[in-house]
Write a protein that holds these residues in place. Structure first.
Motif, PDB file in Angstrom:
ATOM      1  N   ILE A 103       0.793  -1.071  -0.059  1.00 28.38           N
ATOM      2  CA  ILE A 103      -0.226   0.031   0.042  1.00 28.38           C
ATOM      3  C   ILE A 103       0.871   1.240  -0.071  1.00 28.38           C
ATOM      4  CG2 ILE A 103      -1.451   1.547   1.422  1.00 28.38           C
ATOM      5  CD1 ILE A 103      -2.794  -1.112   2.167  1.00 28.38           C
ATOM      6  N   GLU A 104       1.886   1.216   0.677  1.00 28.17           N
ATOM      7  CA  GLU A 104       2.836   2.306   0.814  1.00 28.17           C
ATOM      8  C   GLU A 104       3.499   2.612  -0.660  1.00 28.17           C
ATOM      9  OE1 GLU A 104       7.257   2.940   2.759  1.00 28.17           O
ATOM     10  OE2 GLU A 104       6.134   1.719   3.733  1.00 28.17           O
ATOM     11  N   LEU A 105       3.915   1.530  -0.970  1.00 31.16           N
ATOM     12  CA  LEU A 105       4.478   1.911  -2.430  1.00 31.16           C
ATOM     13  C   LEU A 105       3.353   2.297  -3.469  1.00 31.16           C
ATOM     14  CD1 LEU A 105       6.763  -1.505  -2.400  1.00 31.16           C
ATOM     15  CD2 LEU A 105       7.469   0.872  -2.690  1.00 31.16           C
ATOM     16  N   HIS A 106       2.343   1.879  -3.368  1.00 32.70           N
ATOM     17  CA  HIS A 106       1.413   2.376  -4.430  1.00 32.70           C
ATOM     18  C   HIS A 106       0.873   3.620  -4.315  1.00 32.70           C
ATOM     19  CE1 HIS A 106       1.156  -1.251  -7.220  1.00 32.70           C
ATOM     20  NE2 HIS A 106       0.888  -1.997  -5.937  1.00 32.70           N
ATOM     21  N   LEU A 107       0.799   3.858  -3.005  1.00 34.26           N
ATOM     22  CA  LEU A 107       0.497   5.376  -2.536  1.00 34.26           C
ATOM     23  C   LEU A 107       1.526   6.374  -3.235  1.00 34.26           C
ATOM     24  CD1 LEU A 107      -1.091   5.123   0.924  1.00 34.26           C
ATOM     25  CD2 LEU A 107      -2.276   5.661  -1.158  1.00 34.26           C
ATOM     26  N   LEU A 108       2.663   5.825  -2.904  1.00 37.16           N
ATOM     27  CA  LEU A 108       3.978   6.647  -3.414  1.00 37.16           C
ATOM     28  C   LEU A 108       3.799   6.894  -4.902  1.00 37.16           C
ATOM     29  CD1 LEU A 108       6.861   8.100  -3.331  1.00 37.16           C
ATOM     30  CD2 LEU A 108       7.791   5.800  -3.600  1.00 37.16           C
ATOM     31  N   VAL A 109       3.525   6.008  -5.742  1.00 37.08           N
ATOM     32  CA  VAL A 109       3.417   5.944  -6.967  1.00 37.08           C
ATOM     33  C   VAL A 109       2.474   6.867  -7.178  1.00 37.08           C
ATOM     34  CG1 VAL A 109       2.765   4.765  -9.088  1.00 37.08           C
ATOM     35  CG2 VAL A 109       4.430   3.753  -7.747  1.00 37.08           C
ATOM     36  N   ALA A 110       1.153   6.878  -6.661  1.00 39.78           N
ATOM     37  CA  ALA A 110       0.104   7.623  -7.203  1.00 39.78           C
ATOM     38  C   ALA A 110       0.334   8.995  -6.873  1.00 39.78           C
ATOM     39  CB  ALA A 110      -1.212   7.174  -6.201  1.00 39.78           C
TER      40      ALA A 110
END
Length: 356
Positions: free
Chosen positions: A118-125
């Motif tokens: 989740i942390e990584l995908h929020l960073l990408v977003a």
């Protein structure tokens, strides 16, 4: 003023799954839950989530139907969606990714892994949103933004590569090491003048960046196989091998919607050919000798070296000296003999590069 917490919506018809997921995320994020696709759409009239965890198998409206509606709506199509599923299956996962999901998590999930992804995908977003903001001022900031956009692209690539790394349960800078090892071997290749004409045609910066996606297809491999600590069965190994073809499909999907063809061509070559072997005994196509793309033959050496000197769930690390001997013995079978000679000429640089 303190920044408000990012909002996660969890959609699952199983109240137990909702409770567990909410409990593990509530400390870090604002969490809303919905027991069905219908309830989700009602909730979205009131809140704007930063990410949605979406169960696939739900009555009345399954996850695929929900994501189709979300991606067809201008107000919700940019929300990152991670599918939750009780079964691991490459084709079903590929379908979800093709519909716009950013990831798959197989239940029961590991809470630390769930939080990290989740942390990584929020960073990408967040990086994507920043890119949109920058693009809105393109005319005023063309010169200043060129480097910034490249940095954002590299950040997104690195985040995606790290996501695959976390799925594969590999830690300790695997992506960075692979990038650095590849740079060492490419520089040695240029100095030796081997395959001169082809190498001169490459954009080395794009080659190095695209190599980070060489294992992107592992995102479609079930966790119970990808994270297995022991030896794989023959059937499981066949499943693992599919990451090359899954990766090709993912890159091709992206390529259909972008003009950055050179970068993606390099990426697809790395993805599809780094497990081929010089003697034709590799996969996915059993290519032999110089029928294997040169980039794939180069990455094969880099990938095997890093695998040998790194600790993995199923093995201890080999020493640099042991790894060198294994690669030397595989010249003419696994690896291009000419590339092995170049690798041996710069093996000390590999050893220095790998020291942290």
């Amino acid at each position: 003023m303190e920044k408000s917490r990012e909002l996660i919506v969890i959609v699952d018809d199983d109240i137990t799954n909702l409770t567990i997921a909410r409990k593990n995320l509530a400390e870090t994020y604002a969490v809303f839950t919905a027991p069905s696709g219908k309830k989700l759409f009602s909730l979205l009239e009131k809140v704007e989530p930063d990410l949605i965890l979406l169960d696939v198998n739900m009555p009345e409206m399954n996850g695929y139907e929900v994501i189709r509606q979300l991606k067809n709506n201008e107000e919700t199509k940019q929300i990152p969606i991670i599918f939750l599923t009780a079964k691991g299956g490459g084709e079903s996962e590929l379908e979800g990714l093709s519909l716009g999901a950013v990831d798959y998590i197989v239940k029961p999930f590991s809470p630390p892994l769930l939080r990290k992804r989740i942390e990584l995908h929020l960073l990408v977003a967040a990086q994507k949103r920043e890119l949109v903001i920058l693009n809105n001022h393109l005319q005023e900031l063309v010169d200043a933004k060129t480097q910034s956009v490249l940095e954002l692209q590299n950040t997104l690539l690195h985040a995606m590569a790290e996501l695959v790394e976390y799925r594969d349960d590999i830690t300790g800078g695997h992506v960075d090491r692979m990038h650095n090892y590849l740079g060492v071997l490419l520089r040695a290749l240029e100095q030796k003048g081997s395959y001169r004409d082809e190498v001169k045609s490459w954009d080395m910066e794009l080659v190095l960046q695209s190599a980070k996606l060489h294992d992107v297809g592992k995102i479609a491999i079930p966790d119970e196989i990808l994270l297995k600590p022991g030896k794989l069965t023959a059937e499981e190994f066949e499943k693992i091998k599919e990451h090359t073809t899954f990766g090709e499909k993912i890159i091709s999907k992206v390529k259909d919607n972008t003009t950055d063809q050179a970068f993606l061509d390099y990426a697809r070559t790395f993805v599809s050919s780094h497990h081929e072997k010089w003697d034709g005994q590799g996969y996915p196509r059993g290519l032999k000798g110089e029928d294997i793309p040169l980039l794939g033959r180069i990455m094969a050496i880099v990938d095997v070296y890093d695998a040998l000197v790194s600790v993995r769930p199923y093995k201890s690390a080999f020493s640099h000296k042991e790894a060198i001997e294994i690669i030397k013995q595989s010249s003419g079978t696994h690896f291009d003999p000419e590339l092995v000679e170049i690798f041996l000429s710069c093996e000390k640089d590999f050893e220095r590069t790998g020291v942290t």
